[in-house]
Design an enzyme around this catalytic site. Structure first.
Site, PDB file in Angstrom:
ATOM      1  N   GLU A 152       0.675  -1.330   0.002  1.00 30.12           N
ATOM      2  CA  GLU A 152       0.155  -0.257  -0.133  1.00 30.12           C
ATOM      3  C   GLU A 152       0.801   1.285   0.334  1.00 30.12           C
ATOM      4  O   GLU A 152       1.137   1.901   0.897  1.00 30.12           O
ATOM      5  CB  GLU A 152      -0.688   0.477   1.221  1.00 30.12           C
ATOM      6  CG  GLU A 152      -1.706  -0.943   0.903  1.00 30.12           C
ATOM      7  CD  GLU A 152      -3.419  -0.327   1.895  1.00 30.12           C
ATOM      8  OE1 GLU A 152      -2.761  -0.375   3.199  1.00 30.12           O
ATOM      9  OE2 GLU A 152      -4.207  -1.533   1.456  1.00 30.12           O
ATOM     10  N   GLU A 323      -6.798  -7.161  -0.441  1.00 27.13           N
ATOM     11  CA  GLU A 323      -7.268  -8.003   0.733  1.00 27.13           C
ATOM     12  C   GLU A 323      -8.609  -7.902   0.364  1.00 27.13           C
ATOM     13  O   GLU A 323      -9.402  -6.300  -0.096  1.00 27.13           O
ATOM     14  CB  GLU A 323      -6.275  -6.918   2.083  1.00 27.13           C
ATOM     15  CG  GLU A 323      -5.045  -7.207   1.775  1.00 27.13           C
ATOM     16  CD  GLU A 323      -4.061  -5.834   2.784  1.00 27.13           C
ATOM     17  OE1 GLU A 323      -4.918  -5.291   3.504  1.00 27.13           O
ATOM     18  OE2 GLU A 323      -2.970  -5.607   2.224  1.00 27.13           O
TER      19      GLU A 323
HETATM   20  C1  GAL Z   1      -4.417  -3.113   5.110  1.00 25.49           C
HETATM   21  C2  GAL Z   1      -2.943  -3.021   5.344  1.00 25.49           C
HETATM   22  C3  GAL Z   1      -2.854  -4.340   5.707  1.00 25.49           C
HETATM   23  C4  GAL Z   1      -4.104  -4.215   7.151  1.00 25.49           C
HETATM   24  C5  GAL Z   1      -5.673  -4.230   6.942  1.00 25.49           C
HETATM   25  C6  GAL Z   1      -6.237  -3.733   7.677  1.00 25.49           C
HETATM   26  O1  GAL Z   1      -4.689  -1.956   4.819  1.00 25.49           O
HETATM   27  O2  GAL Z   1      -2.889  -3.325   3.934  1.00 25.49           O
HETATM   28  O3  GAL Z   1      -2.181  -4.749   6.141  1.00 25.49           O
HETATM   29  O4  GAL Z   1      -3.206  -3.372   7.572  1.00 25.49           O
HETATM   30  O5  GAL Z   1      -5.417  -2.868   6.310  1.00 25.49           O
HETATM   31  O6  GAL Z   1      -7.508  -3.765   7.405  1.00 25.49           O
END
Ligand code: GAL
Length: 661
Positions: A152, A323
């Site tokens: 990110e 994710e």
């Molecule tokens: C994203 C990040 C992850 C985790 C996640 C939590 O922004 O890439 O490592 O922190 O959020 O929602």
């Protein structure tokens, strides 16, 4: 594209896993249960620097190789993250100048993540070193199908760094761009307030001045900072391509994140991926309270789709969700649980928009450190949480659907520009003028009509689109102006389009600058206002509003006026197939206009209620009920038969229709 091992489908389900967080004894069972849930891809490693190199130059790749062996042994395909978002303490202590610096001039220190400045040459060398060591050791491992660079980019507000390295880098960059200091003074208009420089070395970063700095200065600092992200990323892709050939390289982008030009960074990557947190994102997005209340447990009906379409475009057709939210997150102001079924809905929606892989964050909830409140597919004790069962259901759905095929190109395009967002942030002129809100509102209007949408960058070819919307783009590059001229589709340009040159000046021929001929008008004055000064607009025998911004335009001979403000100024104009919207419309006005233009462009449209959305992939039409009420979809959709679900959809449910096409 590497194929998922299951023959039943051409897409795959993934999960984010942190072997370094768990005893080695549980890895094999974790891997087995991943397979059991229908998961075939696993991302690992992206924060593991302190375990890969506990002390300077002392590598420990043993555990990583064992983890790769276990996952590969179970038939799982691995995406290996480079650990550069979390430089270890010893490195920061050895090289404190690598820290990012806040606007206030203070370094942002160690003890969380992303504590580095993109401009820092020494840190880039360290990144090349750790990535090379990693790729040399495991790059040929048969379990690795892809690499993720860093994590990110820009998260936690890290693209702009006000460091000495950034200042020196910026001076270099300006020298390359302008050649001579006189050219920079001229382009920026530095005669104003005696801001002229005699040498590039006199130029500081645009902060710390008594009042507003020159917008051209800030625009260039944004461009410079954006270029540093691309250059930082390229350091890693160059190493990986050499040492781990044949693997895709990707990065995980974010929601509504505009601080760097993703199209530029994508030039060195194979696949765009993004991190989808529907509930957290809705909580922090500016939207009316009633809207947030209606969709609090399902997510905004257009927000995920917007990013799928944005990143499919940025990825030149290839995108994943890296994710996906599994339950409550930890980082929004308030963190609700999703309605049962939403984890499945968000998954199917991503696939409907063309995702190759839908990967969930994270396998097991962490009982320690910052994200203890963040759900996973499994509880901290290892037992399955609700999302685990929904992922299982998703994999059964995919098996039932069979191969999904490629998404058909859309007939409607929305032109999206990161530079536009910087320009509008630099001089908003009205506090409530927001690029992303304008762009998202236009996208929503298209989606309520049931249209599939391609979100394309300013360099995209536009031929073949029946309808092209340009939400707002102060600087219209020549190439885009030419594309809009020759594309043949119906065009709608929003307010402020063509109102600035590349150097953030008013064009010699006034706004809309290079689009003056196409749109047939010029803009002589603008005004911004609070909601209570909204300007009524008459259109198709009804009254609407320009709710925050309006422009006074002079139509050229032959330009028609399709809508007027109540005080008698053109609000919507048409010249041939090109339309100009001389203000920021309320939702109802925008919907009417976009519906009419879509009709005129020959597109078949629907009139969907607030929570119902659709997307077609191959010969399947997906229908999603974001709620909040159950819906009978039969008045809106016809198809030959249901491949999933039926005509009645509970809130959070999905139906898939087989289409003729
Ligand atoms: C994203 C990040 C992850 C985790 C996640 C939590 O922004 O890439 O490592 O922190 O959020 O929602």
């Amino acid at each position: 594209m590497p194929q998922a091992s299951s023959k039943a489908t051409d897409v795959s389900i993934g999960v984010c896993y942190y072997p370094e967080h768990w005893p080695e004894a549980v890895w094999a069972e974790d891997a087995r249960r991943m397979r059991e849930a229908g998961i075939s891809r696993v991302r690992i490693g992206e924060f593991a620097w302190s375990r890969l190199e506990p002390s300077p130059g002392e590598y420990d790749f043993g555990w990583l190789v064992r983890a790769l062996d276990v996952l590969h042994g179970e038939g799982l395909e691995v995406i290996l993250g480079t650990p550069t978002a979390t430089p270890p303490k010893w490195l920061v202590d050895a090289m404190p100048g690598m820290l990012p610096v806040g606007r206030d001039g203070r370094p942002r220190g160690f003890a969380s993540r992303r504590h580095y400045c993109f401009s820092h040459a020494g840190y880039r060398r360290e990144c090349a070193r750790i990535v090379r060591a990693l790729a040399e050791r495991v790059g040929a491992h048969p379990g690795i199908v892809a690499w993720q660079t860093d994590n990110e980019y820009g998260c936690h507000n890290t693209v702009l760094s006000w460091s000495d390295e950034a200042k020196l880098g910026f001076r270099h960059w300006l020298r390359d761009r302008y050649g001579a200091i006189a050219a920079l003074n001229e382009a920026w208009g530095n005669v104003f307030w005696s801001m002229e420089y005699r040498d590039f070395d006199e130029i500081d970063l645009p902060a710390g001045a008594v009042t507003e700095t020159n917008p051209a200065h800030r625009a260039d600092f944004h461009r410079y900072s954006s270029d540093q992200v691309a250059a930082f990323n390229r350091v890693q892709t160059d190493v990986i391509r050499g040492l781990s050939p044949g693997r895709d390289i990707l990065h995980n982008f974010m929601t509504f994140f505009l601080d760097f030009d993703h199209y530029e960074t994508m030039k060195d990557l194979d696949i765009a991926t993004w991190d989808s947190y529907p509930l957290g994102s809705l909580d922090v997005f500016p939207a009316p309270a009633e809207h947030k209340a209606a969709f609090a447990r399902t997510g905004d009906p257009d927000l995920q789709a917007f990013h799928h379409d944005l990143y499919r475009g940025a990825g030149r057709g290839r995108f994943w969700v890296m994710e996906q939210q599994p339950g409550p997150v930890n980082w929004a102001d308030y963190n609700l649980d999703a309605l049962p079924g939403l984890v499945r809905l968000w998954g199917l929606e991503g696939f409907a928009h063309g995702a190759e892989t839908m990967s969930y964050f994270r396998w097991r909830q962490a009982p320690f450190a910052q994200e203890q409140f963040h759900a996973g597919l499994n509880l901290p004790d290892g037992s399955p949480d609700r999302a685990y069962h929904e992922v299982k259901q998703l994999s059964a759905d995919l098996a039932a659907l069979g191969p999904l095929g490629a998404p058909a190109p859309a007939k409607a395009a929305l032109v999206f520009s990161y530079e536009a967002s910087w320009f509008l942030r630099i001089q908003p002129q009205g506090r409530n003028f927001s690029y992303i809100e304008q762009a998202f509102a236009m996208y929503r209007a298209l989606r309520r009509l049931g249209l599939d949408v391609d979100i394309v960058g300013p360099e995209a070819a536009l031929a073949g689109y029946a309808l092209v919307l340009v939400p707002s783009m102060p600087h219209v590059p020549e190439r885009l102006a030419a594309e809009l001229e020759r594309c043949g589709g119906t065009v709608l340009a929003g307010p402020r389009t063509g109102s600035r040159t590349a150097s953030h000046r008013i064009p010699d021929n006034l706004a809309p600058g290079p689009l003056a001929g196409l749109l047939g008008l010029r803009v002589t004055r603008v005004e911004s206002y609070r909601a209570y000064s909204a300007v009524p607009v008459r259109y198709e025998n009804a009254t609407f509003r320009f709710d925050r911004w309006r422009e006074f335009v002079e139509p050229a001979v032959g330009t028609e006026v399709l809508a007027e403000t109540e005080d008698g100024h053109p609000a919507l104009t048409r010249r041939g197939r090109a339309h100009y919207l001389a203000g920021a419309p309320d939702e109802a006005l925008l919907q009417r206009i976009v519906a009419r233009l879509a009709g005129e462009a020959g597109l078949e449209t629907l009139d969907l209620p607030a929570g119902l959305r659709t997307r077609t992939r191959g010969s399947r039409r997906f229908v999603f009920n974001y709620g909040p009420q159950p819906a009978d979809i039969s008045p809106h959709f016809t198809g030959t038969s249901f491949a999933l679900g039926g005509a009645r959809l509970e809130a959070g449910a999905v139906a898939v229709l087989r289409t003729e096409g």
